[in-house]
Design a protein around this motif. Structure first.
Motif, PDB file in Angstrom:
ATOM      1  N   THR A  10     -28.492  15.063   1.574  1.00 11.17           N
ATOM      2  CA  THR A  10     -29.126  14.437   2.767  1.00 11.17           C
ATOM      3  C   THR A  10     -29.576  13.310   2.915  1.00 11.17           C
ATOM      4  O   THR A  10     -29.045  12.690   4.200  1.00 11.17           O
ATOM      5  CB  THR A  10     -30.751  14.638   1.534  1.00 11.17           C
ATOM      6  OG1 THR A  10     -31.180  15.859   1.910  1.00 11.17           O
ATOM      7  CG2 THR A  10     -31.741  14.232   3.621  1.00 11.17           C
ATOM      8  N   LYS A  36     -47.531  27.271  -0.775  1.00 11.68           N
ATOM      9  CA  LYS A  36     -47.527  25.848  -0.435  1.00 11.68           C
ATOM     10  C   LYS A  36     -47.117  24.795  -1.286  1.00 11.68           C
ATOM     11  O   LYS A  36     -46.389  23.763  -1.637  1.00 11.68           O
ATOM     12  CB  LYS A  36     -48.921  24.980   0.037  1.00 11.68           C
ATOM     13  CG  LYS A  36     -48.247  25.247   2.040  1.00 11.68           C
ATOM     14  CD  LYS A  36     -49.446  24.391   2.089  1.00 11.68           C
ATOM     15  CE  LYS A  36     -49.356  24.858   3.461  1.00 11.68           C
ATOM     16  NZ  LYS A  36     -50.608  25.078   4.451  1.00 11.68           N
ATOM     17  N   GLU A  37     -48.553  25.438  -2.992  1.00 14.73           N
ATOM     18  CA  GLU A  37     -48.148  25.578  -4.364  1.00 14.73           C
ATOM     19  C   GLU A  37     -48.832  26.714  -5.091  1.00 14.73           C
ATOM     20  O   GLU A  37     -49.262  27.248  -4.507  1.00 14.73           O
ATOM     21  CB  GLU A  37     -48.866  23.785  -4.276  1.00 14.73           C
ATOM     22  CG  GLU A  37     -49.749  23.348  -3.822  1.00 14.73           C
ATOM     23  CD  GLU A  37     -50.772  22.408  -4.299  1.00 14.73           C
ATOM     24  OE1 GLU A  37     -50.478  21.196  -4.619  1.00 14.73           O
ATOM     25  OE2 GLU A  37     -51.658  22.409  -4.311  1.00 14.73           O
ATOM     26  N   PRO A  50     -42.519  22.981   2.048  1.00 16.61           N
ATOM     27  CA  PRO A  50     -43.288  21.623   2.374  1.00 16.61           C
ATOM     28  C   PRO A  50     -42.210  20.418   0.718  1.00 16.61           C
ATOM     29  O   PRO A  50     -41.812  19.551   1.580  1.00 16.61           O
ATOM     30  CB  PRO A  50     -44.905  21.407   1.643  1.00 16.61           C
ATOM     31  CG  PRO A  50     -45.322  22.258   1.841  1.00 16.61           C
ATOM     32  CD  PRO A  50     -43.481  23.524   1.545  1.00 16.61           C
ATOM     33  N   MET A  51     -41.617  21.487   0.109  1.00 17.66           N
ATOM     34  CA  MET A  51     -40.617  20.442  -1.190  1.00 17.66           C
ATOM     35  C   MET A  51     -39.324  20.577  -0.504  1.00 17.66           C
ATOM     36  O   MET A  51     -38.841  19.205  -0.766  1.00 17.66           O
ATOM     37  CB  MET A  51     -40.706  21.381  -1.720  1.00 17.66           C
ATOM     38  CG  MET A  51     -42.235  21.572  -3.100  1.00 17.66           C
ATOM     39  SD  MET A  51     -42.394  22.071  -4.719  1.00 17.66           S
ATOM     40  CE  MET A  51     -43.811  22.537  -5.018  1.00 17.66           C
ATOM     41  N   VAL A  65     -39.038  20.309   2.585  1.00 21.20           N
ATOM     42  CA  VAL A  65     -39.131  19.220   4.092  1.00 21.20           C
ATOM     43  C   VAL A  65     -38.991  18.105   3.663  1.00 21.20           C
ATOM     44  O   VAL A  65     -38.476  16.807   3.693  1.00 21.20           O
ATOM     45  CB  VAL A  65     -40.325  19.357   4.339  1.00 21.20           C
ATOM     46  CG1 VAL A  65     -40.446  18.801   5.752  1.00 21.20           C
ATOM     47  CG2 VAL A  65     -39.910  21.067   4.815  1.00 21.20           C
ATOM     48  N   GLU A  66     -40.156  17.677   2.582  1.00 20.94           N
ATOM     49  CA  GLU A  66     -39.559  16.389   1.703  1.00 20.94           C
ATOM     50  C   GLU A  66     -38.359  15.536   0.999  1.00 20.94           C
ATOM     51  O   GLU A  66     -38.055  14.517   0.998  1.00 20.94           O
ATOM     52  CB  GLU A  66     -40.597  16.404   0.585  1.00 20.94           C
ATOM     53  CG  GLU A  66     -41.019  14.684   0.309  1.00 20.94           C
ATOM     54  CD  GLU A  66     -41.253  14.977  -1.046  1.00 20.94           C
ATOM     55  OE1 GLU A  66     -41.413  15.937  -2.076  1.00 20.94           O
ATOM     56  OE2 GLU A  66     -42.406  13.913  -1.826  1.00 20.94           O
ATOM     57  N   ALA A  67     -37.691  16.894   0.581  1.00 21.13           N
ATOM     58  CA  ALA A  67     -35.795  16.667   0.390  1.00 21.13           C
ATOM     59  C   ALA A  67     -35.200  16.139   0.902  1.00 21.13           C
ATOM     60  O   ALA A  67     -33.854  16.501   1.135  1.00 21.13           O
ATOM     61  CB  ALA A  67     -35.635  17.812  -0.790  1.00 21.13           C
TER      62      ALA A  67
END
Ligand code: PEP
Length: 258
Positions: A55, A74-75, A85-86, A88-90
């Motif tokens: 990234t 999600k977790e 979501p992990m 996406v955050e990465a």
């Protein structure tokens, strides 16, 4: 069915190859080679541990980063899994789901493919959902039956709105990593069949808009022939995506075949 113009995508699946340092070195060599590409999208899916390095290295370029798998929760207490979501955050924008290696070696089912696809879409990722027959299926004349089952169980289980946001990859398993590419005509025939499945399940319009990538031993020397088929909306590339020069020539081959 007449073909409407769809934007092509060349996606590299690095599988379990490349460290973070190797990822950075790849991008330094690769980005200048594809700086002129305008007409097709480029995606690279490194292993999880190299996603952030990819990234960062791809920032400011047109290359989108993807993951090779994802879990649907999600977790939670799911040792070894990674949530949408992990990713996406990465920095991921794409995720490959239902690759034949996941189906073959890790027991991935159609239900799991559908759940992962829905969860990835909810997080805003673009799933690249893979389908494809084994050699024994093709030899037994079961290609369409297998592809239809995988299509209906995975992409076919989505709502029309969800379906409009995925990419499909047709990857005949006998052509993956074997050096045997499906001929452009074989690939186009199955793509047409998948479009019929989408038409039955969704609508003619959605079937026409669906982007289907071909995967299976795509290389610099066969990309032009494959992309000469209007049915093929790009490629999912394994081995040839590991080398910056060879992946750049696949991408540039797609660009010039438009
Ligand atoms: C793949 O991994 O999806 C793939 C198509 O691999 P290869 O290009 O090496 O056949």
């Amino acid at each position: 069915m007449s073909i409407t113009k769809r934007r092509r995508v060349i996606a590299g699946n690095w599988k379990m190859f490349k460290t973070q340092a190797e990822t950075r070195a790849f991008f330094s060599a690769f980005l200048p080679l594809v700086s002129g590409v305008r007409r097709c999208d480029i995606v690279i899916a490194p292993p999880f541990t190299a996603i952030v390095a990819a990234t960062e290295a791809a920032r400011g370029s047109k290359v989108g980063i993807g993951a090779q798998d994802v879990f649907w929760e999600k977790e939670g207490a799911f040792t070894g899994e990674i949530a949408p979501p992990m990713l996406v955050e990465a920095g991921c924008r794409y995720v490959i789901i239902g690759h034949s290696e996941r189906r073959q070696f890790f027991g991935e089912t159609e239900q799991a493919v559908a759940k992962k696809t829905k969860a990835a879409l909810s997080a805003g990722l673009t799933p690249i959902v893979c389908v494809g027959e084994l050699l024994e299926h093709r030899e037994a004349g079961r290609t369409e039956e297998i592809c239809e089952t995988q299509f209906l169980g995975g992409p076919g289980a989505l709502t029309p709105e969800e379906f409009s946001r995925i990419l499909v990859a047709y990857e005949p398993v006998w052509a993956i990593g074997t050096g045997k590419t499906a001929t452009p005509e074989i690939a186009a025939t199955v793509h047409r069949f998948l479009r019929k499945c989408a038409e039955k399940k969704f609508s003619t319009e959605q079937a026409r808009a669906m982007r289907i990538l071909y995967g299976g031993s795509v290389k610099p020397d066969n990309i032009q022939g494959l992309m000469a088929q209007e049915e093929l909306d790009g490629a999912l590339v394994g081995g040839a995506s590991l080398d910056a020069k060879s992946f750049a020539s696949v991408v540039n081959g797609c660009e010039s075949a438009q």
